[in-house]
Motif scaffolding. Sequence first.
Motif, PDB file in Angstrom:
ATOM      1  N   GLY A   1      -4.828  36.921  21.950  1.00  0.00           N
ATOM      2  CA  GLY A   1      -4.817  36.410  23.315  1.00  0.00           C
ATOM      3  C   GLY A   1      -3.546  35.675  23.664  1.00  0.00           C
ATOM      4  N   ALA A   2      -3.091  35.836  24.903  1.00  0.00           N
ATOM      5  CA  ALA A   2      -1.949  35.083  25.435  1.00  0.00           C
ATOM      6  C   ALA A   2      -2.481  33.911  26.244  1.00  0.00           C
ATOM      7  CB  ALA A   2      -1.073  35.974  26.300  1.00  0.00           C
ATOM      8  N   THR A   3      -1.823  32.756  26.119  1.00  0.00           N
ATOM      9  CA  THR A   3      -2.241  31.572  26.871  1.00  0.00           C
ATOM     10  C   THR A   3      -1.191  31.108  27.872  1.00  0.00           C
ATOM     11  OG1 THR A   3      -1.464  30.215  25.034  1.00  0.00           O
ATOM     12  CG2 THR A   3      -3.805  30.714  25.094  1.00  0.00           C
ATOM     13  N   ALA A   4       0.082  31.424  27.639  1.00  0.00           N
ATOM     14  CA  ALA A   4       1.128  30.947  28.553  1.00  0.00           C
ATOM     15  C   ALA A   4       2.358  31.829  28.431  1.00  0.00           C
ATOM     16  CB  ALA A   4       1.487  29.491  28.246  1.00  0.00           C
TER      17      ALA A   4
ATOM     18  N   THR B   1      -9.700  42.687  21.498  1.00  0.00           N
ATOM     19  CA  THR B   1      -9.007  42.059  22.622  1.00  0.00           C
ATOM     20  C   THR B   1      -7.506  42.044  22.361  1.00  0.00           C
ATOM     21  OG1 THR B   1     -10.912  40.646  23.076  1.00  0.00           O
ATOM     22  CG2 THR B   1      -8.819  39.992  24.045  1.00  0.00           C
ATOM     23  N   ASP B   2      -6.733  42.609  23.281  1.00  0.00           N
ATOM     24  CA  ASP B   2      -5.286  42.715  23.133  1.00  0.00           C
ATOM     25  C   ASP B   2      -4.569  41.906  24.211  1.00  0.00           C
ATOM     26  OD1 ASP B   2      -5.795  44.506  21.092  1.00  0.00           O
ATOM     27  OD2 ASP B   2      -5.489  46.280  22.349  1.00  0.00           O
ATOM     28  N   ILE B   3      -3.308  41.592  23.940  1.00  0.00           N
ATOM     29  CA  ILE B   3      -2.439  40.960  24.929  1.00  0.00           C
ATOM     30  C   ILE B   3      -1.803  42.053  25.771  1.00  0.00           C
ATOM     31  CG2 ILE B   3      -0.339  39.576  25.258  1.00  0.00           C
ATOM     32  CD1 ILE B   3      -1.044  38.182  22.619  1.00  0.00           C
TER      33      ILE B   3
ATOM     34  N   GLY C   1      -1.692  38.524  30.189  1.00  0.00           N
ATOM     35  CA  GLY C   1      -3.115  38.237  30.091  1.00  0.00           C
ATOM     36  C   GLY C   1      -3.725  38.959  28.908  1.00  0.00           C
ATOM     37  N   ASN C   2      -5.015  39.217  29.000  1.00  0.00           N
ATOM     38  CA  ASN C   2      -5.752  39.816  27.889  1.00  0.00           C
ATOM     39  C   ASN C   2      -6.607  40.959  28.407  1.00  0.00           C
ATOM     40  OD1 ASN C   2      -4.799  37.578  26.256  1.00  0.00           O
ATOM     41  ND2 ASN C   2      -6.361  36.347  27.286  1.00  0.00           N
TER      42      ASN C   2
END
Length: 229
Positions: free
Chosen positions: A43-46, A15-17, A6-7
Amino acid sequence: NVYVVGNTSNAGTGTDIVLLKYDSNLNPMFTKFYSSAGIADDGATAMRVEPNGVCNIVGSCYDVTYGNRLLVMKYWGNGVLLWKKYHDVAPSTIGSDIGNAISYDPVTGDLYVTGRGVNGTNYDWSVIKYRGVDGAKMWTKLYAGLNSFDDSGVDISYVSSGVVYVTGNSKSIVSGITNPSIVLRKLNSSDGSQLWAKTYTGITATGSVTPLGATASSTVVTPSENIYV
């Protein structure tokens, strides 16, 4: 084991992963962060996790030269970063690229990613294959609708027969009206060549000749390769 991506916000880096691992009793095992240089939004999405615990993550990160870049990362099950790679649809301009979905070959560890990137004044749909061992790009594909509208890949699935099913959204003009459509493509995993494509534009309202349009959010492929979108 349970893996969560997530973030999170950080005053020093933006904003970090964040990647978390828990054991079967939900005891924390590690917390790992990824941040690009400076104070920026990443950001992570998947994520797709392999049976051996390897975590394959896709999303975006910020670069002062390139803007938002599609980001792909592979972590070992112990939280050590194996490699990270980027992709820009238009490398010569400051863009806004993002990866929306990721899949992997369980034999080779090769990764298949789909997302979008700025190309001129609109977004185009991108598909990329990365070599599992070192993240080298093996092929890239770019798709755009008939008109200059925003297109994006939203889901991707590799299957053991050696093909990739990728779903995206595309826009076109029908009878003077802009309509979003779902597009499903079947690609050869070795070179990315398209085997076939199907388009769904939605139902047509009573008394109208123009479809209402449709957008996809996810895809499921069964072992017998039936596809549900």
